[in-house]
Design a protein around this motif. Structure first.
Motif, PDB file in Angstrom:
ATOM      1  N   LEU A 149      39.557  12.491  14.707  1.00 16.87           N
ATOM      2  CA  LEU A 149      39.748  11.335  15.588  1.00 16.87           C
ATOM      3  C   LEU A 149      40.231  10.119  14.803  1.00 16.87           C
ATOM      4  O   LEU A 149      41.136   9.401  15.255  1.00 16.87           O
ATOM      5  CB  LEU A 149      38.433  11.019  16.298  1.00 16.87           C
ATOM      6  CG  LEU A 149      38.402   9.749  17.137  1.00 16.87           C
ATOM      7  CD1 LEU A 149      39.393   9.838  18.282  1.00 16.87           C
ATOM      8  CD2 LEU A 149      36.986   9.477  17.664  1.00 16.87           C
ATOM      9  N   PHE A 150      39.649   9.876  13.631  1.00 17.71           N
ATOM     10  CA  PHE A 150      40.071   8.723  12.837  1.00 17.71           C
ATOM     11  C   PHE A 150      41.534   8.866  12.386  1.00 17.71           C
ATOM     12  O   PHE A 150      42.298   7.903  12.388  1.00 17.71           O
ATOM     13  CB  PHE A 150      39.162   8.575  11.621  1.00 17.71           C
ATOM     14  CG  PHE A 150      37.739   8.243  11.973  1.00 17.71           C
ATOM     15  CD1 PHE A 150      37.424   7.706  13.213  1.00 17.71           C
ATOM     16  CD2 PHE A 150      36.707   8.465  11.067  1.00 17.71           C
ATOM     17  CE1 PHE A 150      36.103   7.395  13.549  1.00 17.71           C
ATOM     18  CE2 PHE A 150      35.392   8.156  11.392  1.00 17.71           C
ATOM     19  CZ  PHE A 150      35.091   7.625  12.633  1.00 17.71           C
ATOM     20  N   VAL A 151      41.917  10.101  11.991  1.00 20.50           N
ATOM     21  CA  VAL A 151      43.319  10.338  11.601  1.00 20.50           C
ATOM     22  C   VAL A 151      44.248  10.099  12.784  1.00 20.50           C
ATOM     23  O   VAL A 151      45.340   9.513  12.653  1.00 20.50           O
ATOM     24  CB  VAL A 151      43.482  11.759  11.045  1.00 20.50           C
ATOM     25  CG1 VAL A 151      44.950  12.074  10.789  1.00 20.50           C
ATOM     26  CG2 VAL A 151      42.672  11.940   9.772  1.00 20.50           C
ATOM     27  N   ALA A 152      43.819  10.535  13.985  1.00 20.79           N
ATOM     28  CA  ALA A 152      44.647  10.348  15.189  1.00 20.79           C
ATOM     29  C   ALA A 152      44.810   8.868  15.516  1.00 20.79           C
ATOM     30  O   ALA A 152      45.905   8.416  15.894  1.00 20.79           O
ATOM     31  CB  ALA A 152      44.026  11.088  16.363  1.00 20.79           C
ATOM     32  N   LEU A 153      43.730   8.083  15.388  1.00 27.99           N
ATOM     33  CA  LEU A 153      43.820   6.647  15.658  1.00 27.99           C
ATOM     34  C   LEU A 153      44.748   5.956  14.648  1.00 27.99           C
ATOM     35  O   LEU A 153      45.559   5.090  15.019  1.00 27.99           O
ATOM     36  CB  LEU A 153      42.433   6.015  15.611  1.00 27.99           C
ATOM     37  CG  LEU A 153      41.567   6.196  16.856  1.00 27.99           C
ATOM     38  CD1 LEU A 153      40.149   5.753  16.587  1.00 27.99           C
ATOM     39  CD2 LEU A 153      42.162   5.423  18.030  1.00 27.99           C
TER      40      LEU A 153
ATOM     41  N   VAL B   3      43.441  14.410  22.730  1.00 21.89           N
ATOM     42  CA  VAL B   3      42.739  15.669  22.467  1.00 21.89           C
ATOM     43  C   VAL B   3      41.537  15.445  21.559  1.00 21.89           C
ATOM     44  O   VAL B   3      40.421  15.921  21.836  1.00 21.89           O
ATOM     45  CB  VAL B   3      43.710  16.704  21.855  1.00 21.89           C
ATOM     46  CG1 VAL B   3      42.946  17.938  21.358  1.00 21.89           C
ATOM     47  CG2 VAL B   3      44.758  17.114  22.879  1.00 21.89           C
ATOM     48  N   THR B   4      41.714  14.712  20.477  1.00 23.85           N
ATOM     49  CA  THR B   4      40.606  14.485  19.537  1.00 23.85           C
ATOM     50  C   THR B   4      39.512  13.616  20.158  1.00 23.85           C
ATOM     51  O   THR B   4      38.322  13.818  19.879  1.00 23.85           O
ATOM     52  CB  THR B   4      41.129  13.825  18.254  1.00 23.85           C
ATOM     53  OG1 THR B   4      41.835  12.618  18.586  1.00 23.85           O
ATOM     54  CG2 THR B   4      42.064  14.772  17.498  1.00 23.85           C
ATOM     55  N   ALA B   5      39.905  12.654  20.995  1.00 27.61           N
ATOM     56  CA  ALA B   5      38.903  11.798  21.644  1.00 27.61           C
ATOM     57  C   ALA B   5      38.059  12.605  22.627  1.00 27.61           C
ATOM     58  O   ALA B   5      36.813  12.479  22.666  1.00 27.61           O
ATOM     59  CB  ALA B   5      39.593  10.641  22.361  1.00 27.61           C
ATOM     60  N   LEU B   6      38.685  13.442  23.448  1.00 27.68           N
ATOM     61  CA  LEU B   6      37.938  14.277  24.392  1.00 27.68           C
ATOM     62  C   LEU B   6      37.039  15.259  23.652  1.00 27.68           C
ATOM     63  O   LEU B   6      35.868  15.481  24.042  1.00 27.68           O
ATOM     64  CB  LEU B   6      38.905  15.021  25.312  1.00 27.68           C
ATOM     65  CG  LEU B   6      39.654  14.163  26.340  1.00 27.68           C
ATOM     66  CD1 LEU B   6      40.663  15.007  27.106  1.00 27.68           C
ATOM     67  CD2 LEU B   6      38.666  13.501  27.305  1.00 27.68           C
ATOM     68  N   ALA B   7      37.552  15.855  22.585  1.00 26.86           N
ATOM     69  CA  ALA B   7      36.742  16.791  21.809  1.00 26.86           C
ATOM     70  C   ALA B   7      35.522  16.089  21.209  1.00 26.86           C
ATOM     71  O   ALA B   7      34.408  16.645  21.198  1.00 26.86           O
ATOM     72  CB  ALA B   7      37.593  17.419  20.709  1.00 26.86           C
ATOM     73  N   SER B   8      35.717  14.844  20.740  1.00 29.00           N
ATOM     74  CA  SER B   8      34.612  14.099  20.160  1.00 29.00           C
ATOM     75  C   SER B   8      33.563  13.747  21.210  1.00 29.00           C
ATOM     76  O   SER B   8      32.346  13.870  20.970  1.00 29.00           O
ATOM     77  CB  SER B   8      35.124  12.824  19.487  1.00 29.00           C
ATOM     78  OG  SER B   8      34.063  12.054  18.973  1.00 29.00           O
TER      79      SER B   8
END
Length: 406
Positions: A101-105, A79-84
């Protein structure tokens, strides 16, 4: 003092808070930072379009998704990657839009399953890098391209940091497991030693008491029979009973003395006491002959003690089940083993005691105890009736410890 007390209370509260509460607070923090940063320009920022309502929606979605990072790390990263990608592709201001995104990774690597999570993160970072570079191909000013490489590098660093945390957690868990396994092994070894010591004491007590009671039973019967007619013989029988009971009590104190700290242990009886043992058996009515050769090498104390107990138990069985008869005790020390044979000729008077069958002899606890003694030393024991009458016990006790023969 008040501040210290408040600090302790806050520390205790944070240590007891559920994990989901921390993730919710983190998601709110990330969302606020991303949304607020959209309105604050930064130096060397590329020329971009103003943030629209859709852009703010993308920032809110990528920030709120962080709340489920532990339960669904792959989904949150997706989700965060697509949003970015969408956010950067629509030419909105970059700024801190990639914080979620960094927190998700980091979470994907730290709470994932190792290799699979790293593969997902690697593929995702590659796709993001390609998308960011394509979207930034016409970026102005050109020096602002550094923000694209910053996002790529920060994504790799976030993944590396998460993997480092996961590796340390795995190493700590393995160390804890090994420590618990070692502790369990020590406890099991301690229990095994305690059980072995209890079993040894039980065998010693059984052999000592059974032998003494058998002789006392015979002598008390003799005393009752000759008390009026032959008082001197009755007095001799009582003296034998006194000596036997005294000897038994002395051995019992020596055996049970190991249960008291600080008591000096007396040596266990060995082949040196065989003549004393057979002398008491003669007083009980047995005609005993000893055939003993000098040992080629000194006998280990464990072998001598086991041999003494085997002879003692064999004689006790004869007194208990056969009565007055002839018994031959043969001790043959060799280079590598001590061979023992105890042979009785059977009952002289069939009406004296009940007949001893082979099954009754081989199922008694005395035979089992003798066999266990032999097995502990790596030896063998055979107990069986003889074709011509009587009973025979044969034992072979190796002189070398079991471990040295492997």
């Amino acid at each position: 003092m008040v501040l210290r007390a408040v600090s302790r209370q806050l520390s205790a509260w944070f240590s007891r808070r559920p994990a989901w509460l921390s993730d919710v607070l983190l998601a709110l923090f990330v969302t606020v930072i991303q949304v607020q940063s959209a309105a604050i320009p930064v130096p060397l920022e590329p020329v971009s379009s103003p943030v629209s309502g859709f852009g703010y929606a993308l920032l809110i979605v990528s920030g709120v998704a962080v709340a489920a990072r532990r339960q669904r790390p792959v989904l949150v990263f997706t989700v965060t990657a697509l949003a970015s990608l969408v956010y950067f592709g629509l030419d909105f201001p970059d700024r801190l839009s990639y914080l979620g995104l960094f927190v998700a990774l980091y979470t994907l690597a730290a709470y994932g399953d190792g290799r699979r999570s790293l593969m997902v993160a690697s593929v995702g970072i590659t796709v993001l890098a390609v998308g960011w570079l394509i979207a930034g191909a016409d970026i102005e000013p050109r020096v602002a391209i550094g923000w694209v490489f910053f996002r790529i590098g920060a994504s790799v660093i976030s993944t590396t940091l998460g993997e480092s945390v996961r590796s340390r957690r795995v190493i700590a868990a393995d160390a804890q497991e090994r420590a618990e396994l070692a502790e369990r092994s020590r406890d099991e070894e301690t229990r095994a030693r305690v059980d072995a010591e209890r079993l040894r004491i039980a065998r010693e007590v059984h052999d000592t008491v059974a032998h003494a009671i058998a002789i006392i039973n015979v002598q008390s019967g003799v005393t009752a029979h000759v008390l009026d007619k032959r008082p001197e013989q009755a007095r001799e029988a009582l003296r034998t009973i006194e000596q036997t009971s005294s000897r038994a009590l002395h051995e019992m104190r020596a055996i049970l003395g190991v249960l008291r700290d600080g008591d000096e242990r007396e040596p266990y009886p060995g082949l040196d006491q065989i003549h004393e043992l057979t002398g008491k058996a003669r007083d009980a009515g047995l005609d005993i002959a000893i055939e003993q050769t000098s040992p080629v090498t000194p006998l280990p104390s464990a072998v001598g003690s086991a041999a003494y107990r085997i002879v003692q138990e064999s004689i006790t069985n004869v007194i208990r089940h056969v009565g007055p008869t002839r018994v031959t005790v043969a001790l043959e020390p060799g280079i590598d083993a001590l061979r023992i044979r105890v042979i009785d000729e059977g009952r002289r008077d069939p009406s004296h005691v009940p007949a001893r069958t082979d099954s009754s002899a081989t199922t008694g606890r005395g035979i089992v105890g003798m066999r266990e003694r032999c097995q502990l030393l790596g030896g063998e024991l055979d107990a069986k009736s003889r074709p011509g009458g009587g009973f025979e016990v044969t034992a072979c006790l190796p002189l070398a410890p079991i471990g040295s023969r492997l």
